[in-house]
Design a protein around this motif. Structure first.
Motif, PDB file in Angstrom:
ATOM      1  N   ILE A  52       0.850  -1.189   0.000  1.00 31.32           N
ATOM      2  CA  ILE A  52       0.000   0.000   0.000  1.00 31.32           C
ATOM      3  C   ILE A  52       0.888   1.241   0.000  1.00 31.32           C
ATOM      4  O   ILE A  52       2.080   1.149   0.313  1.00 31.32           O
ATOM      5  N   GLY A  53       0.275   2.399  -0.301  1.00 32.73           N
ATOM      6  CA  GLY A  53       1.044   3.643  -0.367  1.00 32.73           C
ATOM      7  C   GLY A  53       1.118   4.367   0.966  1.00 32.73           C
ATOM      8  O   GLY A  53       1.951   5.262   1.135  1.00 32.73           O
ATOM      9  N   LEU A  54       0.259   3.976   1.900  1.00 33.01           N
ATOM     10  CA  LEU A  54       0.198   4.702   3.164  1.00 33.01           C
ATOM     11  C   LEU A  54       0.966   3.965   4.262  1.00 33.01           C
ATOM     12  O   LEU A  54       1.411   2.843   4.067  1.00 33.01           O
ATOM     13  N   ASP A  91       3.955   3.442  -6.233  1.00 36.49           N
ATOM     14  CA  ASP A  91       2.668   4.109  -5.969  1.00 36.49           C
ATOM     15  C   ASP A  91       1.508   3.264  -6.496  1.00 36.49           C
ATOM     16  O   ASP A  91       1.711   2.180  -7.054  1.00 36.49           O
ATOM     17  N   ASP A  92       0.290   3.780  -6.331  1.00 35.38           N
ATOM     18  CA  ASP A  92      -0.915   2.999  -6.653  1.00 35.38           C
ATOM     19  C   ASP A  92      -0.874   2.417  -8.066  1.00 35.38           C
ATOM     20  O   ASP A  92      -1.140   1.236  -8.290  1.00 35.38           O
ATOM     21  N   GLN A  93      -0.535   3.276  -9.029  1.00 40.73           N
ATOM     22  CA  GLN A  93      -0.575   2.802 -10.426  1.00 40.73           C
ATOM     23  C   GLN A  93       0.492   1.741 -10.664  1.00 40.73           C
ATOM     24  O   GLN A  93       0.228   0.704 -11.278  1.00 40.73           O
ATOM     25  N   PRO A 109      -5.382   0.311  -3.625  1.00 38.57           N
ATOM     26  CA  PRO A 109      -5.227   1.711  -4.005  1.00 38.57           C
ATOM     27  C   PRO A 109      -6.504   2.522  -3.853  1.00 38.57           C
ATOM     28  O   PRO A 109      -7.597   1.965  -3.700  1.00 38.57           O
ATOM     29  N   SER A 110      -6.364   3.837  -3.953  1.00 37.77           N
ATOM     30  CA  SER A 110      -7.544   4.671  -4.098  1.00 37.77           C
ATOM     31  C   SER A 110      -8.142   4.353  -5.462  1.00 37.77           C
ATOM     32  O   SER A 110      -7.422   3.962  -6.370  1.00 37.77           O
ATOM     33  N   THR A 111      -9.445   4.556  -5.620  1.00 34.74           N
ATOM     34  CA  THR A 111     -10.056   4.300  -6.928  1.00 34.74           C
ATOM     35  C   THR A 111      -9.672   5.390  -7.928  1.00 34.74           C
ATOM     36  O   THR A 111      -9.594   5.149  -9.121  1.00 34.74           O
ATOM     37  N   GLU A 164     -11.857   2.204   3.237  1.00 36.22           N
ATOM     38  CA  GLU A 164     -12.088   3.648   3.237  1.00 36.22           C
ATOM     39  C   GLU A 164     -10.803   4.461   3.257  1.00 36.22           C
ATOM     40  O   GLU A 164      -9.970   4.289   4.160  1.00 36.22           O
ATOM     41  N   ASN A 165     -10.661   5.333   2.267  1.00 32.53           N
ATOM     42  CA  ASN A 165      -9.619   6.351   2.345  1.00 32.53           C
ATOM     43  C   ASN A 165     -10.229   7.531   3.099  1.00 32.53           C
ATOM     44  O   ASN A 165      -9.742   7.944   4.140  1.00 32.53           O
ATOM     45  N   GLY A 166     -11.377   8.041   2.590  1.00 30.32           N
ATOM     46  CA  GLY A 166     -12.165   8.959   3.394  1.00 30.32           C
ATOM     47  C   GLY A 166     -12.468  10.287   2.729  1.00 30.32           C
ATOM     48  O   GLY A 166     -12.207  10.480   1.535  1.00 30.32           O
ATOM     49  N   PHE A 167     -13.055  11.179   3.529  1.00 25.00           N
ATOM     50  CA  PHE A 167     -13.403  12.524   3.056  1.00 25.00           C
ATOM     51  C   PHE A 167     -12.150  13.388   3.050  1.00 25.00           C
ATOM     52  O   PHE A 167     -11.400  13.419   4.025  1.00 25.00           O
ATOM     53  N   ARG A 168     -11.942  14.069   1.965  1.00 21.72           N
ATOM     54  CA  ARG A 168     -10.699  14.821   1.761  1.00 21.72           C
ATOM     55  C   ARG A 168     -10.865  16.268   2.206  1.00 21.72           C
ATOM     56  O   ARG A 168     -11.925  16.886   1.979  1.00 21.72           O
ATOM     57  N   GLN A 169      -9.807  16.778   2.851  1.00 19.90           N
ATOM     58  CA  GLN A 169      -9.771  18.148   3.363  1.00 19.90           C
ATOM     59  C   GLN A 169      -8.550  18.844   2.758  1.00 19.90           C
ATOM     60  O   GLN A 169      -7.534  18.200   2.502  1.00 19.90           O
ATOM     61  N   VAL A 188      -2.331  23.526  -6.147  1.00 16.68           N
ATOM     62  CA  VAL A 188      -2.775  22.371  -5.350  1.00 16.68           C
ATOM     63  C   VAL A 188      -2.353  21.062  -6.016  1.00 16.68           C
ATOM     64  O   VAL A 188      -2.595  20.867  -7.214  1.00 16.68           O
ATOM     65  N   ARG A 189      -1.730  20.180  -5.223  1.00 19.65           N
ATOM     66  CA  ARG A 189      -1.443  18.834  -5.726  1.00 19.65           C
ATOM     67  C   ARG A 189      -2.714  18.028  -5.701  1.00 19.65           C
ATOM     68  O   ARG A 189      -3.459  18.061  -4.721  1.00 19.65           O
ATOM     69  N   THR A 190      -2.996  17.303  -6.800  1.00 19.35           N
ATOM     70  CA  THR A 190      -4.138  16.379  -6.799  1.00 19.35           C
ATOM     71  C   THR A 190      -3.647  14.994  -7.155  1.00 19.35           C
ATOM     72  O   THR A 190      -2.520  14.820  -7.639  1.00 19.35           O
ATOM     73  N   MET A 191      -4.489  13.990  -6.948  1.00 19.92           N
ATOM     74  CA  MET A 191      -4.175  12.652  -7.423  1.00 19.92           C
ATOM     75  C   MET A 191      -4.189  12.679  -8.950  1.00 19.92           C
ATOM     76  O   MET A 191      -4.660  13.644  -9.566  1.00 19.92           O
ATOM     77  N   GLN A 192      -3.698  11.633  -9.572  1.00 18.94           N
ATOM     78  CA  GLN A 192      -3.676  11.589 -11.038  1.00 18.94           C
ATOM     79  C   GLN A 192      -5.087  11.225 -11.494  1.00 18.94           C
ATOM     80  O   GLN A 192      -5.376  10.047 -11.768  1.00 18.94           O
ATOM     81  N   ALA A 211       1.986  11.618  -7.893  1.00 17.20           N
ATOM     82  CA  ALA A 211       1.876  10.395  -7.090  1.00 17.20           C
ATOM     83  C   ALA A 211       2.004  10.763  -5.615  1.00 17.20           C
ATOM     84  O   ALA A 211       2.707  11.722  -5.268  1.00 17.20           O
ATOM     85  N   PHE A 212       1.350   9.996  -4.767  1.00 13.17           N
ATOM     86  CA  PHE A 212       1.298  10.329  -3.345  1.00 13.17           C
ATOM     87  C   PHE A 212       2.687  10.404  -2.722  1.00 13.17           C
ATOM     88  O   PHE A 212       2.980  11.274  -1.898  1.00 13.17           O
ATOM     89  N   SER A 213       3.570   9.506  -3.134  1.00 18.32           N
ATOM     90  CA  SER A 213       4.893   9.439  -2.486  1.00 18.32           C
ATOM     91  C   SER A 213       5.730  10.689  -2.761  1.00 18.32           C
ATOM     92  O   SER A 213       6.762  10.905  -2.124  1.00 18.32           O
ATOM     93  N   GLU A 228      -4.721  17.861  -0.840  1.00 15.96           N
ATOM     94  CA  GLU A 228      -5.947  17.516  -0.144  1.00 15.96           C
ATOM     95  C   GLU A 228      -5.966  16.009   0.092  1.00 15.96           C
ATOM     96  O   GLU A 228      -5.601  15.231  -0.794  1.00 15.96           O
ATOM     97  N   ASN A 229      -6.269  15.641   1.330  1.00 12.57           N
ATOM     98  CA  ASN A 229      -6.321  14.231   1.728  1.00 12.57           C
ATOM     99  C   ASN A 229      -7.190  14.097   2.962  1.00 12.57           C
ATOM    100  O   ASN A 229      -7.479  15.103   3.620  1.00 12.57           O
ATOM    101  N   PRO A 230      -7.620  12.875   3.292  1.00  8.64           N
ATOM    102  CA  PRO A 230      -8.336  12.694   4.559  1.00  8.64           C
ATOM    103  C   PRO A 230      -7.440  13.034   5.752  1.00  8.64           C
ATOM    104  O   PRO A 230      -6.210  12.953   5.660  1.00  8.64           O
ATOM    105  N   PRO A 255     -12.776   6.148  -2.024  1.00  7.13           N
ATOM    106  CA  PRO A 255     -12.719   4.763  -1.551  1.00  7.13           C
ATOM    107  C   PRO A 255     -11.365   4.151  -1.876  1.00  7.13           C
ATOM    108  O   PRO A 255     -10.658   4.621  -2.772  1.00  7.13           O
ATOM    109  N   PHE A 256     -10.994   3.097  -1.124  1.00  5.26           N
ATOM    110  CA  PHE A 256      -9.925   2.204  -1.524  1.00  5.26           C
ATOM    111  C   PHE A 256     -10.601   0.985  -2.134  1.00  5.26           C
ATOM    112  O   PHE A 256     -11.679   0.579  -1.687  1.00  5.26           O
ATOM    113  N   VAL A 257      -9.959   0.383  -3.141  1.00  4.30           N
ATOM    114  CA  VAL A 257     -10.490  -0.891  -3.673  1.00  4.30           C
ATOM    115  C   VAL A 257      -9.450  -1.980  -3.433  1.00  4.30           C
ATOM    116  O   VAL A 257      -8.264  -1.770  -3.694  1.00  4.30           O
TER     117      VAL A 257
HETATM  118  O1  KDG Z   1      -1.929   4.174  -1.167  1.00  5.67           O
HETATM  119  C1  KDG Z   1      -2.036   5.554  -1.013  1.00  5.67           C
HETATM  120  C2  KDG Z   1      -2.851   6.009  -1.962  1.00  5.67           C
HETATM  121  O2  KDG Z   1      -3.956   5.246  -2.042  1.00  5.67           O
HETATM  122  C3  KDG Z   1      -3.135   7.404  -2.150  1.00  5.67           C
HETATM  123  O3  KDG Z   1      -4.013   7.456  -3.170  1.00  5.67           O
HETATM  124  C4  KDG Z   1      -3.572   8.156  -1.073  1.00  5.67           C
HETATM  125  O4  KDG Z   1      -5.369   9.528  -1.255  1.00  5.67           O
HETATM  126  C5  KDG Z   1      -4.258   9.364  -1.591  1.00  5.67           C
HETATM  127  C6  KDG Z   1      -3.561  10.358  -2.436  1.00  5.67           C
HETATM  128  O5  KDG Z   1      -3.824  11.538  -2.199  1.00  5.67           O
HETATM  129  O6  KDG Z   1      -2.816   9.993  -3.308  1.00  5.67           O
END
Ligand code: KDG
Length: 352
Positions: A52-54, A91-93, A109-111, A164-169, A188-192, A211-213, A228-230, A255-257
């Motif tokens: 996992i990435g976390l 990372d997830d991908q 990973p996150s969806t 659950e990854n969760g609600f992002r702030q 702002v950094r966003t996910m891909q 990528a998150f890392s 932005e992240n939970p 969500p995580f899948v």
């Molecule tokens: O495994 C970590 C990722 O799932 C990652 O997606 C966490 O929410 C995340 C992000 O911002 O990349």
């Protein structure tokens, strides 16, 4: 003379060859790919790499640890899940591709980063879609969630459910974000993910997919102003050390899948498959609960760590949702109006 020696030879060598090949693969466990198509009901010694990435202390890491315990228990210690945290396997991908190639067995990973592979997963990236975790659970554990899991095998993946990854702030180093206006000009950094990118652009921000890392370094070096992240992730990855402001935008749920390599899965017996499936669901319930407890607790911890925290009013959230609406409509077309209608119908059912 020779012939019968040959026969004996054949009689002796052949079975030992079969035996060797069977033992060889099962002892390495994880790398079997489809050899056990016989679907025997046995449980074999296997080492299962799960990345996992976390972090280990994040609700996702604790959920993975629980999963490993349950699998070991249910398999009499034969199925050994080896967790890899904090994107040590990529990372997830990258990890998802490793599953498709059969080099890794599990990732969660996150969806959002998967939308490039299965566009319909983008429906979960619609901002302000869910009001609470219960609505998300009802949709993810319902027909819509299952419909998307059923799209995975054609991509060499098996989906066992959702965590659950969760609600992002939103966090940033510039200023509190209290109004829709406050997004203007923020890097702002966003996910891909194309929905996230388009939504932040629509708000006037300047989004960068990453990528998150790479996020912590990008914040520290001020390549970007915010991310932005939970809350659990903001705390676990110590973003408070490189970010001053935390604005409780709750702008999207991720969500995580739970993914398994299809190459690996097809080589398992029904019994082994059942153990992994049941464990993913059981550990998933535990993980969601941890995620929600941490979500409540983390705000005070981040305040105590020096972050300036502000609430965002429902009026301003409604304004943000309105500004982003053209983006949601555009992608609803792309992801399929029927699916989006079914999604909204499922949510309405819960809200009744
Ligand atoms: O495994 C970590 C990722 O799932 C990652 O997606 C966490 O929410 C995340 C992000 O911002 O990349």
């Amino acid at each position: 003379m020779k012939n019968w020696i040959k026969k004996i030879g054949v009689g002796l060598i052949l079975p030992s060859m079969l035996l060797l090949s069977a033992c060889g693969s099962s002892s390495t466990g994880g790398s079997t790919n489809g050899e056990n198509k016989g679907k025997s009901s046995s449980i074999q010694e296997r080492t299962i790499k799960a990345g996992i990435g976390l972090n280990e202390d994040h609700p996702e890491g604790l959920g993975l640890k629980k999963f490993a315990e349950i699998v070991s228990e249910k398999s009499g210690g034969k199925l050994k899940v080896k967790p890899f945290y904090a994107a040590t396997l990529g990372d997830d991908q990258k990890m998802t591709e490793a599953l498709q190639g059969g080099m890794q067995e599990i990732t969660i990973p996150s969806t959002s980063p998967l939308v490039g592979m299965i566009k319909e997963y983008g429906i979960f990236d619609f901002p302000f879609l869910f009001n609470n975790g219960e609505e998300a659970d009802a949709v993810l554990d319902g027909p819509v969630g299952q419909k998307l899991l059923d799209k995975l095998p054609e991509h060499g993946l098996i989906g066992l459910g959702y965590w659950e990854n969760g609600f992002r702030q939103l966090t940033n180093s510039k200023h509190p974000v209290e109004t829709a206006e406050d997004f203007k000009g923020l890097k702002v950094r966003t996910m891909q993910n194309e929905v996230h990118l388009a939504a932040f652009k629509e708000l006037g921000a300047n989004p960068t997919p990453m990528a998150f890392s790479e996020v912590f370094t990008a914040l520290e070096s001020k390549t970007v102003d915010g991310q932005e992240n939970p809350l659990a992730t903001i705390k676990s990855n110590k973003f408070n050390e490189v970010q001053d402001y935390l604005s409780l935008t709750k702008h999207v749920y991720t969500p995580f899948v739970f993914l398994v390599s299809k190459k690996f899965w097809d080589g398992l017996s029904e019994e082994e498959q059942k153990i992994l499936k049941d464990a993913a669901i059981e550990a998933g319930k535990y993980q969601r609960q941890l995620s929600r407890e941490e979500d409540k607790k983390a705000v005070e911890d981040l305040k105590a760590a020096g972050m300036k925290v502000n609430e965002v009013s429902d009026e301003e959230k409604a304004k943000m949702k309105e500004i982003i609406a053209p983006v949601t409509e555009k992608f609803a077309e792309k992801f399929g109006k029927d699916l989006v209608d079914e999604l909204n119908a499922e949510i309405d059912k819960v809200r009744k």
